[in-house]
Scaffold this active site. Structure first.
Site, PDB file in Angstrom:
ATOM      1  N   LYS A 195     -12.480 -11.002  37.705  1.00 35.78           N
ATOM      2  CA  LYS A 195     -11.424 -11.879  38.203  1.00 35.78           C
ATOM      3  C   LYS A 195     -12.074 -13.157  38.717  1.00 35.78           C
ATOM      4  O   LYS A 195     -12.920 -13.118  39.607  1.00 35.78           O
ATOM      5  CB  LYS A 195     -10.653 -11.181  39.324  1.00 35.78           C
ATOM      6  CG  LYS A 195      -9.589 -12.067  39.951  1.00 35.78           C
ATOM      7  CD  LYS A 195      -8.734 -11.299  40.930  1.00 35.78           C
ATOM      8  CE  LYS A 195      -7.725 -12.220  41.588  1.00 35.78           C
ATOM      9  NZ  LYS A 195      -6.860 -11.501  42.522  1.00 35.78           N
ATOM     10  N   GLU A 233     -19.990  -7.056  36.371  1.00 39.39           N
ATOM     11  CA  GLU A 233     -18.844  -6.610  37.182  1.00 39.39           C
ATOM     12  C   GLU A 233     -18.114  -5.457  36.485  1.00 39.39           C
ATOM     13  O   GLU A 233     -17.733  -4.482  37.121  1.00 39.39           O
ATOM     14  CB  GLU A 233     -17.867  -7.770  37.412  1.00 39.39           C
ATOM     15  CG  GLU A 233     -18.278  -8.764  38.486  1.00 39.39           C
ATOM     16  CD  GLU A 233     -18.044  -8.222  39.894  1.00 39.39           C
ATOM     17  OE1 GLU A 233     -17.637  -7.049  40.050  1.00 39.39           O
ATOM     18  OE2 GLU A 233     -18.270  -8.976  40.866  1.00 39.39           O
ATOM     19  N   LYS A 248      -9.232 -11.720  34.069  1.00 42.11           N
ATOM     20  CA  LYS A 248      -8.167 -12.546  34.616  1.00 42.11           C
ATOM     21  C   LYS A 248      -8.732 -13.880  35.079  1.00 42.11           C
ATOM     22  O   LYS A 248      -9.755 -13.861  35.756  1.00 42.11           O
ATOM     23  CB  LYS A 248      -7.564 -11.809  35.813  1.00 42.11           C
ATOM     24  CG  LYS A 248      -6.478 -12.558  36.530  1.00 42.11           C
ATOM     25  CD  LYS A 248      -6.085 -11.823  37.761  1.00 42.11           C
ATOM     26  CE  LYS A 248      -5.112 -12.671  38.533  1.00 42.11           C
ATOM     27  NZ  LYS A 248      -4.830 -12.156  39.820  1.00 42.11           N
ATOM     28  N   SER A 274      -0.008 -16.761  36.427  1.00 42.99           N
ATOM     29  CA  SER A 274       1.116 -17.624  36.796  1.00 42.99           C
ATOM     30  C   SER A 274       0.962 -19.067  36.318  1.00 42.99           C
ATOM     31  O   SER A 274       1.924 -19.672  35.833  1.00 42.99           O
ATOM     32  CB  SER A 274       1.313 -17.592  38.309  1.00 42.99           C
ATOM     33  OG  SER A 274       0.133 -18.009  38.981  1.00 42.99           O
TER      34      SER A 274
HETATM   35  C1  PBG Z   1      -4.053 -10.964  44.682  1.00 41.45           C
HETATM   36  C2  PBG Z   1      -3.665 -11.462  43.352  1.00 41.45           C
HETATM   37  C3  PBG Z   1      -3.588 -12.777  42.873  1.00 41.45           C
HETATM   38  C4  PBG Z   1      -3.074 -12.698  41.581  1.00 41.45           C
HETATM   39  C5  PBG Z   1      -2.902 -11.350  41.294  1.00 41.45           C
HETATM   40  N1  PBG Z   1      -3.293 -10.610  42.391  1.00 41.45           N
HETATM   41  C6  PBG Z   1      -3.839 -14.069  43.530  1.00 41.45           C
HETATM   42  C7  PBG Z   1      -5.168 -14.458  43.983  1.00 41.45           C
HETATM   43  O1  PBG Z   1      -6.168 -13.797  43.764  1.00 41.45           O
HETATM   44  O2  PBG Z   1      -5.196 -15.484  44.668  1.00 41.45           O
HETATM   45  C8  PBG Z   1      -2.763 -13.876  40.698  1.00 41.45           C
HETATM   46  C9  PBG Z   1      -1.745 -13.622  39.640  1.00 41.45           C
HETATM   47  C10 PBG Z   1      -1.201 -14.837  38.993  1.00 41.45           C
HETATM   48  O3  PBG Z   1      -1.617 -15.989  39.230  1.00 41.45           O
HETATM   49  O4  PBG Z   1      -0.285 -14.654  38.183  1.00 41.45           O
HETATM   50  N2  PBG Z   1      -5.384 -11.033  45.017  1.00 41.45           N
END
Ligand code: PBG
Length: 326
Positions: A195, A233, A248, A274
């Site tokens: 991530k 990771e 992600k 998003s």
């Molecule tokens: C929580 C989380 C996030 C997202 C999924 N789980 C935000 C972040 O890490 O700031 C992002 C999902 C998206 O942008 O659609 N940690």
């Protein structure tokens, strides 16, 4: 043999012919739709940064999940907007937290849908970080116990898959151990293994009210420039017991999805986040792109890169288009 005997266009002459030789397919069963659950009853409020997505109370989340199930979509993943936040994010692991309640109502009304939960503190902490903050720093090891408690509380509520997204070291092992100790050895972990610290999460943080109140997440999420580190990771999470590994965001990291797919014998998920969604929506609203074609091409690209599962806010639209046979 080459031109004029070789003519790739021969296989592109009709729609049915093209379909016969198509290498990659996207079907709704491979998609997971994110839901944002909030306190209350009868709440269905559109999220301004994610047009077409809603803040939903548990009862409304169940109705939405029924629609998602009828569309043939594989699953939902739940994010919570708690009643109140505190430094340790305690509503995140309370038996009556928003997500726990929503899991119960969705499980009561949907028999087939896979119900996943996001396991992370940032939506529940007053400082908005994904871990315990001490001396202005996000501490790794004290966070693990809270994440494990959250995972167990989601399991008790009836979640089918636990998805830790915090990027603390060792959290998959901590969650696996806690689940097993509580008798949930059959429940899989989908880890957000690679991530990245990404600007593409902007609209989500508005939707989940989870932006960090100081600093940023670069001390725990990955540097966007690294791919070898992503493999490390993923390896660590697999060794700790991750059943599915996720990359992600998706579109800016297709090379990472491909590398993970080639090196590991675990299903690979990708999160079409998003910001990726909001950019398509904004451009489509202005008539600058054809939304349906852009979405199909995007999801196809993510599958082609090697993702088995795609988490996407486009899931419902995609499934509806697939149903119309377009
Ligand atoms: C929580 C989380 C996030 C997202 C999924 N789980 C935000 C972040 O890490 O700031 C992002 C999902 C998206 O942008 O659609 N940690």
């Amino acid at each position: 043999m080459s031109f004029p005997s070789e003519r790739p266009r021969r296989l592109r002459r009709t729609g049915r012919l093209r379909a016969l030789v198509r290498e990659t397919r996207v079907v709704p069963e491979q998609l997971v739709y994110p839901l944002f659950v909030a306190p209350g009853r009868g709440l269905r409020r559109e999220i301004s940064s994610l047009p077409g997505c809603f803040h939903l109370s548990a009862d409304e989340a169940a109705r939405e999940a029924e629609k998602v199930e009828r569309l043939g979509i594989g699953g939902v993943i739940l994010f919570g907007l708690p009643e109140a936040k505190d430094p340790l994010g305690s509503e995140g692991y309370s038996e009556d937290g928003v997500v726990q309640q929503a899991v119960r109502t969705i499980r009561a009304s949907c028999s087939e849908l896979v119900v996943m939960t996001d396991v992370c503190l940032c939506e529940y902490t007053s400082h908005g970080h994904c871990g315990v903050v001490e001396d202005g720093e996000v501490k790794n090891d004290p966070t693990l116990e809270l994440l494990a408690r959250m995972a167990v509380s989601h399991a008790r509520a009836g979640a089918h898959v636990l998805a830790p997204s915090d990027m603390m070291d060792g959290r998959v092992a901590a969650i696996r151990t806690a689940l097993d100790a509580e008798g949930y050895s059959e429940l899989p972990i989908l880890s957000y293994a690679a991530k990245y610290a990404s600007a593409f999460y902007g609209p989500f943080r508005e939707a989940a009210d989870s932006a960090p109140q100081f600093g940023d997440r670069r001390g725990y999420q990955m540097d966007p420039a690294n791919v070898r580190e992503a493999l490390r990771e993923v390896r660590l999470d697999v060794e700790e017991g991750a059943d599915i590994v996720m990359v992600k965001p998706a579109l800016p990291y297709l090379d990472v999805i491909r590398a993970v797919h080639e090196r590991f014998d675990r299903p690979v998920a990708a999160y079409n986040v998003s910001g990726e969604y909001a950019m398509v929506k904004a451009a489509a609203e202005r008539g600058w792109v054809d939304e349906e074609r852009i979405v199909k091409e995007t999801l196809n690209a993510i599958r082609r890169a090697g993702a088995d599962i795609i988490l996407t806010y486009h899931a419902k639209d995609f499934a509806a288009w697939a149903r119309e046979g377009r």
